[in-house]
Design an enzyme around this catalytic site. Structure first.
Site, PDB file in Angstrom:
ATOM      1  CB  CYS A  21      12.263 -17.781  -3.891  1.00  0.00           C
ATOM      2  SG  CYS A  21      14.015 -18.122  -3.718  1.00  0.00           S
TER       3      CYS A  21
ATOM      4  CG  HIS B  27      -4.966  16.411   5.561  1.00  0.00           C
ATOM      5  ND1 HIS B  27      -4.198  15.713   6.469  1.00  0.00           N
ATOM      6  CD2 HIS B  27      -4.158  16.697   4.518  1.00  0.00           C
ATOM      7  CE1 HIS B  27      -2.978  15.619   5.997  1.00  0.00           C
ATOM      8  NE2 HIS B  27      -2.914  16.202   4.817  1.00  0.00           N
TER       9      HIS B  27
ATOM     10  CG  MET C 286       3.032  20.992  -3.661  1.00  0.00           C
ATOM     11  SD  MET C 286       3.368  20.645  -5.363  1.00  0.00           S
ATOM     12  CE  MET C 286       1.904  19.820  -5.866  1.00  0.00           C
TER      13      MET C 286
ATOM     14  CB  SER D  85      14.511 -20.834  -6.903  1.00  0.00           C
ATOM     15  OG  SER D  85      13.711 -19.841  -6.322  1.00  0.00           O
TER      16      SER D  85
ATOM     17  NE  ARG E 115      -8.273  14.551  -6.638  1.00  0.00           N
ATOM     18  CZ  ARG E 115      -7.752  15.283  -5.687  1.00  0.00           C
ATOM     19  NH1 ARG E 115      -6.702  16.020  -5.922  1.00  0.00           N
ATOM     20  NH2 ARG E 115      -8.264  15.300  -4.481  1.00  0.00           N
TER      21      ARG E 115
ATOM     22  CE1 TYR F  57       8.732 -20.276  -8.068  1.00  0.00           C
ATOM     23  CE2 TYR F  57       9.047 -21.691  -9.975  1.00  0.00           C
ATOM     24  CZ  TYR F  57       9.399 -21.301  -8.687  1.00  0.00           C
ATOM     25  OH  TYR F  57      10.426 -21.929  -8.041  1.00  0.00           O
TER      26      TYR F  57
ATOM     27  NE  ARG G  48      -8.249  26.646  -6.657  1.00  0.00           N
ATOM     28  CZ  ARG G  48      -8.957  26.440  -5.550  1.00  0.00           C
ATOM     29  NH1 ARG G  48      -8.607  25.490  -4.710  1.00  0.00           N
ATOM     30  NH2 ARG G  48     -10.019  27.160  -5.302  1.00  0.00           N
TER      31      ARG G  48
ATOM     32  N   GLY H 128      -3.264  18.328  -0.886  1.00  0.00           N
ATOM     33  CA  GLY H 128      -2.910  19.180   0.255  1.00  0.00           C
ATOM     34  C   GLY H 128      -1.416  19.347   0.481  1.00  0.00           C
TER      35      GLY H 128
ATOM     36  CE  LYS I  84      -5.756  21.819  -8.294  1.00  0.00           C
ATOM     37  NZ  LYS I  84      -6.450  22.181  -7.078  1.00  0.00           N
TER      38      LYS I  84
HETATM   39  C1  PEP Z   1      17.479 -14.772  -1.511  1.00  0.00           C
HETATM   40  O1  PEP Z   1      18.670 -14.644  -1.263  1.00  0.00           O
HETATM   41  O2  PEP Z   1      16.864 -14.065  -2.321  1.00  0.00           O
HETATM   42  C2  PEP Z   1      16.683 -15.799  -0.828  1.00  0.00           C
HETATM   43  C3  PEP Z   1      15.434 -16.016  -1.143  1.00  0.00           C
HETATM   44  O3  PEP Z   1      17.274 -16.439   0.196  1.00  0.00           O
HETATM   45  P1  PEP Z   1      17.445 -15.820   1.649  1.00  0.00           P
HETATM   46  O4  PEP Z   1      16.692 -14.543   1.691  1.00  0.00           O
HETATM   47  O5  PEP Z   1      16.928 -16.820   2.596  1.00  0.00           O
HETATM   48  O6  PEP Z   1      18.930 -15.647   1.707  1.00  0.00           O
END
Ligand code: PEP
Ligand code: MG
Length: 905
Positions: free
Chosen positions: A862, A478, A115, A795, A362, A882, A104, A113, A34
């Protein structure tokens, strides 16, 4: 001692009309959002009431020193106050022509809202006379004074607001009037007296000895005392529970502090040529280029957001008699601000007797749909580049667009209509308090929070609820602002709902319908509809603006995005969201229902023939599963992970069996049946491990029971062969979990290669199936060069890698100590949600060493972190190829990956 840091910055003009502003918009970390933007508006010549800003750092120093002022700070504030008085030609507390100020909060990140604010500061028993004389409006003056005492007592001294509301109600009853506006100047003067008594009776002398006069606590008359207490209260509000919760929700650091803006008051409640309002330069719900917002004639600041009176749309302002000029000027300022900030702005303004004043601006909060639309439109208008457009959209916010909507084919009766304040639909039991919303959510029940209007104390309930429904307030109330920020569906201003929070029910006027606590309601925040009962919901598709931004994002990103999916429907969905393959197919998810029975037979039976039959049944089922998956992902890689979880996860719980045996015995069940159950229980018990997550799971299963990987690889290869023969282009890959030494991988790779070769021979087709491993144990990461010699891909299973690096159980992370660690700042964030920098070092090391062992190695992530935008930025630095995440997070990951690439450019 002289101050070495600058603690206070002036903004606005001096007495001669010269701009004396010391800050600018780049100083948000010092002046708060602000303060920095008030300075910027003053710098570009917009009408800003003069004032000064006390820095965020002063707040933190004060808080860190147990609420003690840094040396010299109060003197500096006094100097700036005197300077402001000189600039305005008025003195605070003056008996002839007093200056009034607002105090303020204003943190570096917007915390709407959360504070405290104090208005009309500077009024006392002397200056009230000056205000009456100057305005020739005693009613206005006394109303200002009573508002000030009320706000000061509540906000600064922490007195219960009801003490004052009850006094107002008693006064209205005594005068026989319905509305506050019907009270006369004399009534308000009387209220001021009563309010001062309430103050004296309720503020403890022991807490405020300096306020004791003649043996009694008195409302402070000295403006400098008022100012100091108000600033201290604003500093203190940085650490109030709702602000702390909001910061946690929005990942805002606790050590930023809030600035305090002390600004000359302007009044929107000085009659019918005065007004106050909030507005956006574009529509924050859908992004359309139109002025959007609400105003109230003859009202003071907070009245608009408090939703107490129903407001009028901003577009009508320039047509109101006496406000035409200010309305037109405001529209011009909208354009100036957009061009200057190159973004949609959110504005607070006041018109005092026809003169427009800008109180705040803002970059405005917006729904995800609006964020996309505005970014695309501004790129078209030449205001921003494509890269900026991609950077403008918060990936987490896209989640809103992937929210459920009412099914177009559903039939339902509309019970009531309100404002479509925050998009998405929700179905849940009606609850009438934030506490009940939290209780329902904790009990696993979905709920819709129904309130007259929400206030900051409702935040925990708003987070817990599926959606929010209010009977009052506009689109900038709000409830609306917070819901949009959280991505929660919200319908507000449903005037036909007469809510009785005490009785926990709402009556729909004009009908005999009563919504009681626990009744299921459906709300559609996209259209503003309320329905009694459950409406079917559907997920929306990727089209229009979202598709455009994601296509732009794809032009910039270097990380691939795959999905974690283990059935053809999820695979197809992730493909439609742009997944470039399946990064993890958890095959244990295919062993539910009837399949669980088969695998139980395999585990528990020692008869080879029975086991073989079970494995054959599983093979048939798995071949079908894989066929469906590979077909859905035709032409794209599908990484199938061999069975991973501890075996006991497929078995019944011995504790449940124990209970069942006791029940059988108590009800006189057949002794043979009881004995059979007991035998089963003992068998299952023999599989029990002290630490199953560190036990018989992952590749260890395949080494102990090679028949299982053989069955799975055979099913993968058979499904692939079948599809190839049908003319498809299946691309499965086999992944071996929880490897810690290279010999595990070497051995199971051998088993897999042999099986694939057998299927090739049987089917007469060549099957190229890459074989890789998960890196989810620290030993694997640090010996990745060796392991990579036997792997086509890695992975990173960052769920297990986090678990085993920290030695924290991933299943108990919500339990005792991790929340404590977060609260005590031992950990900056939950490492299972956003990848820890230490764990990320193992990922980076694994990638680097892995490439030493195999230069062609593909590396992905993963674990759950693969769909977390903050983690994606870190993975970009780690050099993976990836990320893989749940289907609904694929669009989020695409955008986050683009932003990560642009950040590193
Ligand atoms: C992990 O351990 O990150 C994974 C992808 O395998 P899981 O969650 O199935 O153990
Ligand atoms: Mg794992």
């Amino acid at each position: 001692m002289a101050e070495t840091v600058k603690r206070v910055y002036a903004f606005g003009k001096d007495a001669d009309g010269n701009n004396v502003t010391e800050g600018n918009t780049s100083m948000k970390m010092v002046l708060g959002g602000k303060g920095a933007n008030l300075a910027e508006m003053a710098n570009i010549g917009l009408p800003v009431p003069p004032g000064f800003t006390i820095t965020c750092q002063t707040c933190m120093e004060y808080a860190n020193a147990d609420n003690t002022w840094p040396e010299g700070a109060l003197d500096t504030i006094r100097e700036y106050r005197e300077d402001l008085e000189a600039r305005m030609g008025k003195r605070i507390g003056d008996a002839e022509d007093p200056l009034l100020v607002s105090v303020r909060s204003g943190a570096p990140m917007s915390m709407p809202g959360m504070m405290d604010t104090v208005l009309n500061l500077g009024l006392n028993d002397q200056s009230i006379n000056g205000l009456i004389a100057q305005t020739e409006n005693p009613r206005f003056a006394w109303d200002s004074y009573r508002r000030f005492i009320q706000m000061f007592s509540n906000v600064v001294m922490g007195l219960d607001g009801d003490l004052f509301e009850n006094a107002i109600t008693a006064m209205k009853n005594a005068r026989g009037v319905a509305s506050d506006t019907d009270l006369t100047a004399e009534d308000l003067q009387e209220l001021v007296r009563e309010f001062k008594d309430i103050f004296s009776e309720n503020v403890l002398a022991a807490d405020y000895p300096s306020l004791v006069v003649d043996g009694e606590v008195q409302f402070p008359q000295d403006p400098m005392v008022q100012l100091q207490l108000a600033i201290e209260a604003v500093f203190g509000s940085w650490n109030n529970p709702r602000a702390t919760l909001y910061r946690k929700q929005n990942k805002i650091a606790d050590d930023l502090g809030t600035a305090v803006n002390v600004q000359s008051m302007v009044f929107g409640n000085k009659g019918n040529t005065s007004a106050t309002g909030v507005a956006f330069t574009r529509n924050p719900a859908n992004g359309e280029a139109e002025f959007y917002g609400d105003y109230l004639v003859n009202a003071q600041g907070e009245d608009v957001v408090a939703g107490i009176r129903n407001t009028s749309p901003i577009a009508e302002l320039k047509e109101v008699e006496g406000l035409e000029e200010a309305g037109l000027e405001l529209e011009g300022i909208f354009t100036t601000l957009e061009n200057h900030f190159r973004d949609m702005c959110d504005i607070e303004f006041t018109i005092e007797q026809g003169k427009l004043w800008m109180l705040q601006t803002r970059v405005g909060k917006r729904t995800a749909a609006a964020a996309l639309h505005i970014a695309i439109e501004m790129e078209k208008e030449g205001l921003i580049t494509k890269e900026e457009a991609v950077k403008r959209v918060d990936p987490e916010q896209l989640d809103q667009l992937l929210h459920p909507q009412f099914d177009k084919n559903a039939t339902y009766d509309v019970l009531a209509r309100g404002l479509n304040a925050s998009p998405g639909a929700a179905v849940g039991e009606a609850v009438f308090s934030a506490a009940d919303a939290v209780a329902a959510a904790e009990a696993g029940r979905k709920c819709v929070l129904v309130r007259w209007e929400t206030n900051p104390d409702d935040l925990a309930g708003m987070i817990a609820a599926e959606g929010i429904l209010t009977s009052h307030g506009g689109k900038t109330s709000h409830a609306a602002v917070i819901a949009r920020g959280m991505g929660a569906p919200c319908v507000c201003g449903v005037e036909s709902l007469k809510i009785d929070a005490e009785k926990k029910q709402a009556v729909v006027s004009g009908t005999d319908v009563v919504i009681s606590e626990g009744d299921v309601v459906s709300i559609d925040g996209t259209s503003g509809i309320v329905v009694l009962g459950a409406v079917d919901l559907v997920m929306p598709e990727l089209t229009g603006d979202l598709d455009t931004i994601l296509e732009w994002a794809d032009e910039f990103r270097t990380l691939g995005v795959r999905a974690n999916a283990d059935n053809p429907e999820d695979a197809a969905l992730s493909r439609s969201f742009g997944a470039q393959g399946i990064g993890l197919c958890r095959t244990e998810h295919m062993f539910l229902g009837d399949r669980k029975q088969i695998i139980q037979t395999f585990i528990l039976n020692e008869d080879e023939a029975v086991r073989e039959k079970a494995v054959n049944d599983l093979f048939e089922a798995q071949t079908g599963d894989f066929y469906g998956m590979f077909k859905a992902m035709d032409g794209l890689p599908v990484i199938v992970r061999l069975l991973d979880p501890p075996l006991h996860e497929f078995l019944e719980s011995p504790r449940a069996l124990d209970v069942e045996i006791a029940r059988m015995e108590a009800t006189g069940a057949d002794a043979a049946a009881v004995a059979e159950k007991r035998e089963l229980m003992e068998k299952i018990d023999s599989f029990a491990e002290q630490n199953p997550m560190l036990g018989m799971r992952g590749c260890r299963l395949g080494i102990v029971y090679p028949i299982l990987p053989v069955m799975q690889v055979r099913a993968i290869a058979t499904a692939m062969a079948k599809l190839k023969k049908e003319g498809f282009d299946p691309k499965p890959e086999v992944m071996i979990p929880l490897v810690s030494v290279k010999a595990e991988l070497e051995k199971l790779r051998g088993v897999a290669e042999k099986t694939i070769a057998e299927v090739e021979a049987e089917q007469g087709v060549t099957l190229e199936i890459p074989i890789g491993t998960m890196i989810e144990l620290p030993r694997a990461a640090v010996t990745a060069d060796d392991i990579a010699k036997h792997a086509d891909f890695f992975s990173f299973g960052t769920n297990d890698l986090t678990q085993t690096t920290f030695g924290f159980s991933r299943d108990d992370v919500e339990g005792e100590f991790v929340p404590q660690y977060l609260a005590q700042h031992i950990l900056p964030y939950n490492p299972f949600a956003t990848i820890d920098r230490g764990v990320a070092k193992l990922v980076a090391m694994g990638v680097k060493l892995g490439h030493e062992g195999n230069p062609d190695l593909m590396c992905g992530v993963c674990g759950e972190h693969g769909g977390d935008p903050d983690s994606i930025h870190i993975f970009q630095e780690c050099g993976v190829n990836y990320v893989s995440c749940s289907p609904y997070r694929v669009p989020i990951a695409r955008l986050a990956a683009a932003q990560a690439a642009l950040e590193n450019k």
